[in-house]
Write a protein that holds these residues in place. Structure first.
Motif, PDB file in Angstrom:
ATOM      1  N   ASN A 142      -4.591  -3.793   3.177  1.00  0.00           N
ATOM      2  CA  ASN A 142      -4.182  -3.748   1.503  1.00  0.00           C
ATOM      3  C   ASN A 142      -4.566  -3.497   1.050  1.00  0.00           C
ATOM      4  O   ASN A 142      -4.832  -3.152  -0.156  1.00  0.00           O
ATOM      5  N   GLN A 143      -5.353  -2.222   1.490  1.00  0.00           N
ATOM      6  CA  GLN A 143      -5.630  -1.864   0.586  1.00  0.00           C
ATOM      7  C   GLN A 143      -6.000   0.184   0.448  1.00  0.00           C
ATOM      8  O   GLN A 143      -5.470   0.459   1.923  1.00  0.00           O
ATOM      9  N   SER A 154      -2.712  -5.262  -2.879  1.00  0.00           N
ATOM     10  CA  SER A 154      -1.823  -6.104  -3.357  1.00  0.00           C
ATOM     11  C   SER A 154      -1.842  -7.164  -5.266  1.00  0.00           C
ATOM     12  O   SER A 154      -3.383  -7.088  -6.106  1.00  0.00           O
ATOM     13  N   GLU A 191      -9.202  -2.874   4.180  1.00  0.00           N
ATOM     14  CA  GLU A 191      -8.331  -3.423   4.734  1.00  0.00           C
ATOM     15  C   GLU A 191      -6.692  -2.840   5.157  1.00  0.00           C
ATOM     16  O   GLU A 191      -6.973  -2.377   4.651  1.00  0.00           O
ATOM     17  N   ASP A 202      -7.075  -2.013  -4.022  1.00  0.00           N
ATOM     18  CA  ASP A 202      -7.669  -3.313  -2.994  1.00  0.00           C
ATOM     19  C   ASP A 202      -5.030  -3.456  -4.167  1.00  0.00           C
ATOM     20  O   ASP A 202      -4.974  -3.525  -5.534  1.00  0.00           O
ATOM     21  N   CYS A 246       0.544  -0.892  -0.203  1.00  0.00           N
ATOM     22  CA  CYS A 246       0.001  -0.220  -0.026  1.00  0.00           C
ATOM     23  C   CYS A 246       0.942   1.317  -0.002  1.00  0.00           C
ATOM     24  O   CYS A 246       0.304   2.418   0.156  1.00  0.00           O
TER      25      CYS A 246
END
Length: 316
Positions: A300-301, A316, A298, A314, A71
């Protein structure tokens, strides 16, 4: 970029239907009850954004990143930033809420220059509700002023690089610390030619890596000094000295060390900081919005949000 969840102008306001006035004028709502229910949390956040805008008289855009390595600030942020500026007028005063653990200095410079280009002769304020570390601090240098409170922190801007240890494990370490170690071993060998331990340590240093580290440090210094000249110090200030102190690994003993609003405002650094107490009504609105945004994503966002656009990605 990874999977995207779009919630911006087009789905929310179908062709032929009126869109909301950024100034808050009342217009017919083109959204169905079910659509509104599905997106109620976003509408709540965007209502708060409009409340903050009404209080400040400035457009507010938000860049909120999760805490995972993927991120970090990157070139993939460019297109969402263009969306955030979609409704902004040239020369408009802009507030940017920023939460990031850092990332690419090159990408950070590009993003802040993109926003500055839209602001023009207006004023750009960066709001740091919690973290704007490393390359995030570099972005702050390109603003006219930074809004901070007791929960806010900046960080040292010394660049980090991945280094492999003896077992091949990759660890991110300070570029300056690597150069300091090389200089120390080199001086010892010059002063003590019979010091076998220093010779062994010096032999472990890769000359190409040393040259790369020097180039990375020079680039970080150049970027930070340049942004200060078009941002906080565009009306005067010692950009070289300020950057030198933000790069100082002897003052900041770890890359994650906190630079508080008091540290940033101290004359030894000299950043332009406006402190808002936790009880300040504007800060309470800012903190309420930030809490809702952090709960939305989250680790990873990333979330890019304004009163018009809302894009969750997202990373990832």
């Amino acid at each position: 970029m990874g999977q995207q969840q779009f919630a911006g102008g087009s789905p929310e306001y179908p062709p032929g239907q009126p869109e909301p006035d950024p100034g808050g004028a009342s217009v017919p709502d083109a959204r169905t009850p079910l659509f509104r229910a599905f997106n109620s949390e976003r509408y709540q956040r965007q209502d708060i954004i409009r409340q903050i805008q009404a209080r400040t008289g400035r457009r507010l855009i938000c860049y909120i990143a999760g805490n995972r390595l993927e991120c970090m600030i990157s070139p993939d942020d460019t297109m969402p930033f263009v969306d955030l500026l979609h409704k902004a007028e040239d020369g408009e005063n802009i507030d940017m809420m920023l939460h990031t653990n850092g990332g690419s200095v090159d990408a950070a410079e590009k993003l802040i220059r993109l926003v500055r280009s839209k602001v023009g002769n207006g004023q750009l304020r960066i709001i740091v509700p919690e973290l704007a570390k490393s390359a995030g601090t570099v972005m702050v240098l390109g603003a006219d002023i930074v809004l901070m409170s007791d929960t806010s922190e900046l960080g040292p801007i010394d660049p980090q690089m991945p280094f492999a240890d003896a077992q091949g494990t990759v660890i991110w370490q300070s570029v300056q610390n690597y150069l300091d170690a090389y200089d120390e071993h080199y001086r010892t060998v010059v002063e003590q030619p019979d010091n076998d331990a220093a010779k062994i340590m010096l032999d472990k240093v890769d000359p190409q890596t040393v040259n790369l580290c020097r180039a990375v440090m020079a680039r970080a210094r150049q970027s930070a000094e340049s942004l200060l000249l078009c941002g906080m110090f565009r009306n005067g200030g010692n950009n070289t000295l300020t950057v030198q102190r933000l790069l100082d690994t002897r003052r900041w003993l770890s890359h994650s060390q906190m630079i508080s609003w008091e540290d940033a405002k101290d004359p030894t650094i000299g950043l332009k900081v406006k402190y808002l107490s936790q009880e300040d009504e504007l800060w309470q609105d800012i903190w309420r919005l930030y809490c809702l945004q952090r709960l939305e994503i989250e680790a990873n966002q990333k979330l890019y949000e304004s009163d018009y656009a809302s894009l969750k990605v997202d990373a990832s």
